[in-house]
Write a protein that holds these residues in place. Sequence first.
Motif, PDB file in Angstrom:
ATOM      1  N   MET A 196    -144.328  20.647  32.967  1.00  0.00           N
ATOM      2  CA  MET A 196    -143.676  23.057  33.339  1.00  0.00           C
ATOM      3  C   MET A 196    -142.684  22.547  33.055  1.00  0.00           C
ATOM      4  O   MET A 196    -141.781  21.852  33.846  1.00  0.00           O
ATOM      5  N   MET A 197    -141.927  23.797  32.546  1.00  0.00           N
ATOM      6  CA  MET A 197    -140.195  23.704  32.953  1.00  0.00           C
ATOM      7  C   MET A 197    -139.935  25.015  32.719  1.00  0.00           C
ATOM      8  O   MET A 197    -140.352  25.590  31.293  1.00  0.00           O
ATOM      9  N   ILE A 198    -139.100  25.336  33.232  1.00  0.00           N
ATOM     10  CA  ILE A 198    -138.323  26.893  33.261  1.00  0.00           C
ATOM     11  C   ILE A 198    -136.991  26.929  33.109  1.00  0.00           C
ATOM     12  O   ILE A 198    -135.912  25.819  33.264  1.00  0.00           O
ATOM     13  N   GLY A 242    -141.357  27.870  27.630  1.00  0.00           N
ATOM     14  CA  GLY A 242    -140.349  29.055  27.129  1.00  0.00           C
ATOM     15  C   GLY A 242    -141.307  30.312  27.558  1.00  0.00           C
ATOM     16  O   GLY A 242    -142.549  30.368  27.716  1.00  0.00           O
ATOM     17  N   MET A 243    -140.757  31.308  28.011  1.00  0.00           N
ATOM     18  CA  MET A 243    -141.224  32.422  28.072  1.00  0.00           C
ATOM     19  C   MET A 243    -140.460  33.919  27.151  1.00  0.00           C
ATOM     20  O   MET A 243    -140.504  33.235  26.119  1.00  0.00           O
ATOM     21  N   SER A 244    -140.746  34.961  27.730  1.00  0.00           N
ATOM     22  CA  SER A 244    -139.846  36.325  26.426  1.00  0.00           C
ATOM     23  C   SER A 244    -139.432  35.840  26.061  1.00  0.00           C
ATOM     24  O   SER A 244    -139.108  36.095  24.296  1.00  0.00           O
ATOM     25  N   HIS A 245    -138.073  35.574  26.758  1.00  0.00           N
ATOM     26  CA  HIS A 245    -137.240  34.811  25.476  1.00  0.00           C
ATOM     27  C   HIS A 245    -136.306  34.236  24.868  1.00  0.00           C
ATOM     28  O   HIS A 245    -135.829  34.259  24.081  1.00  0.00           O
ATOM     29  N   ALA A 284    -138.856  27.419  22.140  1.00  0.00           N
ATOM     30  CA  ALA A 284    -139.945  26.566  22.523  1.00  0.00           C
ATOM     31  C   ALA A 284    -141.172  25.863  21.582  1.00  0.00           C
ATOM     32  O   ALA A 284    -141.682  25.076  21.842  1.00  0.00           O
ATOM     33  N   VAL A 285    -141.665  26.546  21.388  1.00  0.00           N
ATOM     34  CA  VAL A 285    -142.528  26.702  20.267  1.00  0.00           C
ATOM     35  C   VAL A 285    -142.062  25.731  19.152  1.00  0.00           C
ATOM     36  O   VAL A 285    -143.039  25.052  18.850  1.00  0.00           O
ATOM     37  N   GLU A 286    -140.649  25.806  18.220  1.00  0.00           N
ATOM     38  CA  GLU A 286    -140.282  25.308  17.975  1.00  0.00           C
ATOM     39  C   GLU A 286    -139.778  23.872  18.396  1.00  0.00           C
ATOM     40  O   GLU A 286    -139.889  22.936  17.466  1.00  0.00           O
ATOM     41  N   GLU A 287    -139.716  23.625  19.449  1.00  0.00           N
ATOM     42  CA  GLU A 287    -139.793  22.147  20.071  1.00  0.00           C
ATOM     43  C   GLU A 287    -140.654  21.492  20.545  1.00  0.00           C
ATOM     44  O   GLU A 287    -140.401  20.844  21.129  1.00  0.00           O
ATOM     45  N   GLY A 288    -141.559  21.828  20.277  1.00  0.00           N
ATOM     46  CA  GLY A 288    -143.200  21.934  20.841  1.00  0.00           C
ATOM     47  C   GLY A 288    -143.906  22.132  22.372  1.00  0.00           C
ATOM     48  O   GLY A 288    -145.301  21.955  22.141  1.00  0.00           O
ATOM     49  N   VAL A 346    -130.404  26.882  25.113  1.00  0.00           N
ATOM     50  CA  VAL A 346    -131.543  25.619  25.571  1.00  0.00           C
ATOM     51  C   VAL A 346    -132.196  25.072  24.441  1.00  0.00           C
ATOM     52  O   VAL A 346    -132.864  24.350  25.272  1.00  0.00           O
ATOM     53  N   ARG A 347    -132.210  25.373  23.405  1.00  0.00           N
ATOM     54  CA  ARG A 347    -132.707  24.740  22.245  1.00  0.00           C
ATOM     55  C   ARG A 347    -132.576  22.506  22.586  1.00  0.00           C
ATOM     56  O   ARG A 347    -133.970  21.911  23.205  1.00  0.00           O
TER      57      ARG A 347
END
Length: 231
Positions: free
Chosen positions: A160-162, A202-205, A210-214, A172-173
Amino acid sequence: MSIGENIDKIKSNIDLIKKEKGLDYPITLIAVSKTVDEEKVMEAYEHGQRDFGENKVQELTKKESSLNNLEDINFHMIGYLQSNKVKYLVNTAKLIHSLDRKSLIKEMEKRGRNEDFIFNCLIQVNLAKEKSKSGIYIEDLEELLILIENSNYVKVKGLMMIAPFYEDVEKVRPLFRDMKKIYDELRTREFKNIEMKYLSMGMSHDYKVAVEEGSNMVRIGTDIFGKRVYV
């Protein structure tokens, strides 16, 4: 928009990204319900949402207790976890996202042995080394993995990462991309008690990037329940 409509919109956005990127794996949506009352959690549940994230142990256990008649509802501990609160997560948290230090593993081992309970966790990695955030630094990860391999009551299911907050989410990509590389490298290795099933980032912002990067698990609160006032 209603809570149900917000969930539909997020799922639609994720499905669109999966189609564009040719992603064929499921992506788990965690609805971050911190400070949200049980009525709103039920509204999301009735719309098909099953996984909810809490930042505080006391709030998680309260909601789990009041909604435990719903056998398929899952509560995730996504906030910083104090060692003296571990005992309250026995039989209440499906997944702990914030495993980040040796002392926490030792406490989980103690409580797990006493209660015959396995703690399923994600290792929180502080890739950006932000002082304001918890999480293990990448150079200390290997030592933690060794301790987990020698555990009996701690199982790791991923990372997990924030990410840091940037107005321009493109900044952040690279961090998401680097985190995915770490995750993929660990997936190639043979471990005891460790599998790379989930990459929670990946959070709301920034969840779309995040999904694009895996990422295959996103933690979304504001875009589901709206902005909240924290005290």
